[in-house]
Design an enzyme around this catalytic site. Structure first.
Site, PDB file in Angstrom:
ATOM      1  N   VAL A  27      20.274  22.354 -47.354  1.00  0.00           N
ATOM      2  CA  VAL A  27      20.204  22.740 -45.926  1.00  0.00           C
ATOM      3  C   VAL A  27      18.988  23.802 -45.696  1.00  0.00           C
ATOM      4  CG1 VAL A  27      21.605  23.737 -44.067  1.00  0.00           C
ATOM      5  CG2 VAL A  27      22.544  22.117 -45.856  1.00  0.00           C
ATOM      6  N   ARG A  28      18.312  23.396 -44.596  1.00  0.00           N
ATOM      7  CA  ARG A  28      16.950  24.458 -44.352  1.00  0.00           C
ATOM      8  C   ARG A  28      16.089  24.554 -45.539  1.00  0.00           C
ATOM      9  NH1 ARG A  28      18.042  23.897 -39.450  1.00  0.00           N
ATOM     10  NH2 ARG A  28      19.763  24.869 -38.533  1.00  0.00           N
TER      11      ARG A  28
ATOM     12  N   GLY B 252      21.393  11.032 -34.845  1.00  0.00           N
ATOM     13  CA  GLY B 252      22.586  12.138 -34.486  1.00  0.00           C
ATOM     14  C   GLY B 252      23.220  11.646 -33.279  1.00  0.00           C
TER      15      GLY B 252
ATOM     16  N   GLY C 202      13.464  22.726 -45.160  1.00  0.00           N
ATOM     17  CA  GLY C 202      12.178  22.360 -44.846  1.00  0.00           C
ATOM     18  C   GLY C 202      11.715  20.961 -45.125  1.00  0.00           C
ATOM     19  N   LYS C 203      12.858  20.139 -45.400  1.00  0.00           N
ATOM     20  CA  LYS C 203      12.483  18.773 -45.728  1.00  0.00           C
ATOM     21  C   LYS C 203      12.284  17.999 -44.558  1.00  0.00           C
ATOM     22  CE  LYS C 203      17.526  17.745 -45.580  1.00  0.00           C
ATOM     23  NZ  LYS C 203      18.186  19.084 -45.047  1.00  0.00           N
TER      24      LYS C 203
ATOM     25  N   HIS D   7      14.659  19.856 -32.710  1.00  0.00           N
ATOM     26  CA  HIS D   7      13.817  18.819 -33.441  1.00  0.00           C
ATOM     27  C   HIS D   7      12.794  18.105 -32.631  1.00  0.00           C
ATOM     28  CE1 HIS D   7      15.019  19.485 -37.519  1.00  0.00           C
ATOM     29  NE2 HIS D   7      16.373  19.439 -37.405  1.00  0.00           N
TER      30      HIS D   7
END
Lengths: 149, 189
Positions: free
Chosen positions: B13-14, B42, B16-17, B56
């Site tokens: 999580v978080r 989503g 940077g993927k 996003h």
């Protein structure tokens, strides 16, 4: 000794089968097997110990962290002795990495996680080869001169 | 026609993927041309989720590159028809897709249902890949804490692990992103 780790469901077993073949003796904590300590019961030259984190969990039920580590290391030393007694013998140890989550709420789970982390450090120190498996791909993080595979 | 490139990216999580995935999509478009597509999976189920989606979207729209957004929260294979061999497609992320497939029906998680869900996701991804130029698939690492056997988390992790193994096997390139740094696990960048 070849130590193999990585997260759950990353294909560790399949990787070991692909690289060592399906012969040999598999002792799997996931199948409910006990960790045997009598090497006379092993007839093959290849011994695979799978799911060691569950055997470590069993130890934590009756021992403190210091004793868990001592007892575990004495088991491993016996198997390393078995491996070295014959040139063709190979010991493969597979443990799931359970040490990167948040700190568990329950004391017993914190103990289990601590013991697992220490046991893996000790195994990696003794191993001639260590691999991390990531979705079927291996990354060799240690390999000494006598690493057979 | 040879299948397009499949690039698989995971991270915590978080980590940077998503930024990394968008970056390589944009780079690819600059070098080779092609339309950038974002396959949005989503479903905005609560305000926080809505905020994340908007963040996003803004990130993608504020850049110089033009993204086309296609919404498909389930059976993603059906979206394959929208794409052609000039398309660069980003799917972010597999766990959302898996959640949508697993929790939309009041279905018992028996082996048959789980196998069906895995099949839907893998064949869906392959269908899209077959039509496109490049398909970039992002997912989440969730496998590094102890899991009690035979509960929901166990089955969830097992199916996600199987999906990741299959995707890494099929992929031309695979990356693990740690603290913003992409580690090249498979294929040459």
């Amino acid at each position: 000794m070849h130590f193999i780790t990585g997260g759950a469901f990353n294909g560790k077993r399949a990787w070991v089968k692909g690289n060592y073949g399906i012969s040999g003796t598999w002792l799997s904590a996931y199948q409910g097997h006990h960790l045997i300590t009598d090497s006379n019961q092993i007839e093959s030259n290849l011994l695979i110990l799978e799911g060691i984190e569950l055997w470590l969990k069993d130890l934590t039920k009756s021992q403190d962290s210091y004793n868990c580590r001592e007892i575990w290391n004495s088991f491993m030393n016996d198997w390393l002795f078995w491996e070295k007694a014959e040139f063709n013998r190979r010991l493969v140890v597979i443990g799931t990495d359970t040490t990167k989550g948040i700190v568990p709420m329950e004391k017993e789970n914190r103990l289990w996680r601590d013991v697992t982390g220490w046991a893996y450090q000790d195994l990696a120190a003794k191993a001639d080869r260590v691999d991390i498996i990531w979705y079927g791909l291996n990354q060799t993080i240690k390999k000494t001169g006598d690493g057979k595979l | 026609m040879a299948a397009a490139s499949l690039i698989f990216i995971t991270g915590g999580v978080r980590s940077g993927k998503s930024s990394f995935a968008e970056k390589i999509a944009v780079e690819y478009a600059k070098e080779n041309g092609g339309q950038l597509n974002y396959l949005a999976t989503g479903v905005a189920s609560d305000p926080e989720m809505r905020e994340r989606i908007v963040k996003h979207q803004n990130d993608r729209e504020s850049g110089k590159s033009r993204w086309r957004t296609i919404e498909q929260s389930q059976t993603i294979g059906e979206s394959a028809a929208y794409f052609n061999k000039e398309d660069i497609i980003l799917i972010d992320c597999v766990t959302t897709l898996l959640n949508n497939e697993l929790f939309s029906y009041n279905q018992e998680w028996d082996d048959c249902f789980l196998a069906h869900v895995m099949e839907t996701i893998i064949t869906g991804i392959n269908k899209i890949r077959d039509r496109a130029k490049v398909l970039i698939v992002v997912s989440n690492e969730v496998f590094y804490e102890s899991i009690a056997e035979n509960n929901l988390v166990f089955f969830y992790s097992r199916i996600l692990g199987k999906i990741h193994q299959q995707l890494v096997k099929d992929a031309n390139q695979a990356f693990l992103v740690e603290a913003g740094i992409p580690i090249n696990m498979k294929g040459v960048r």
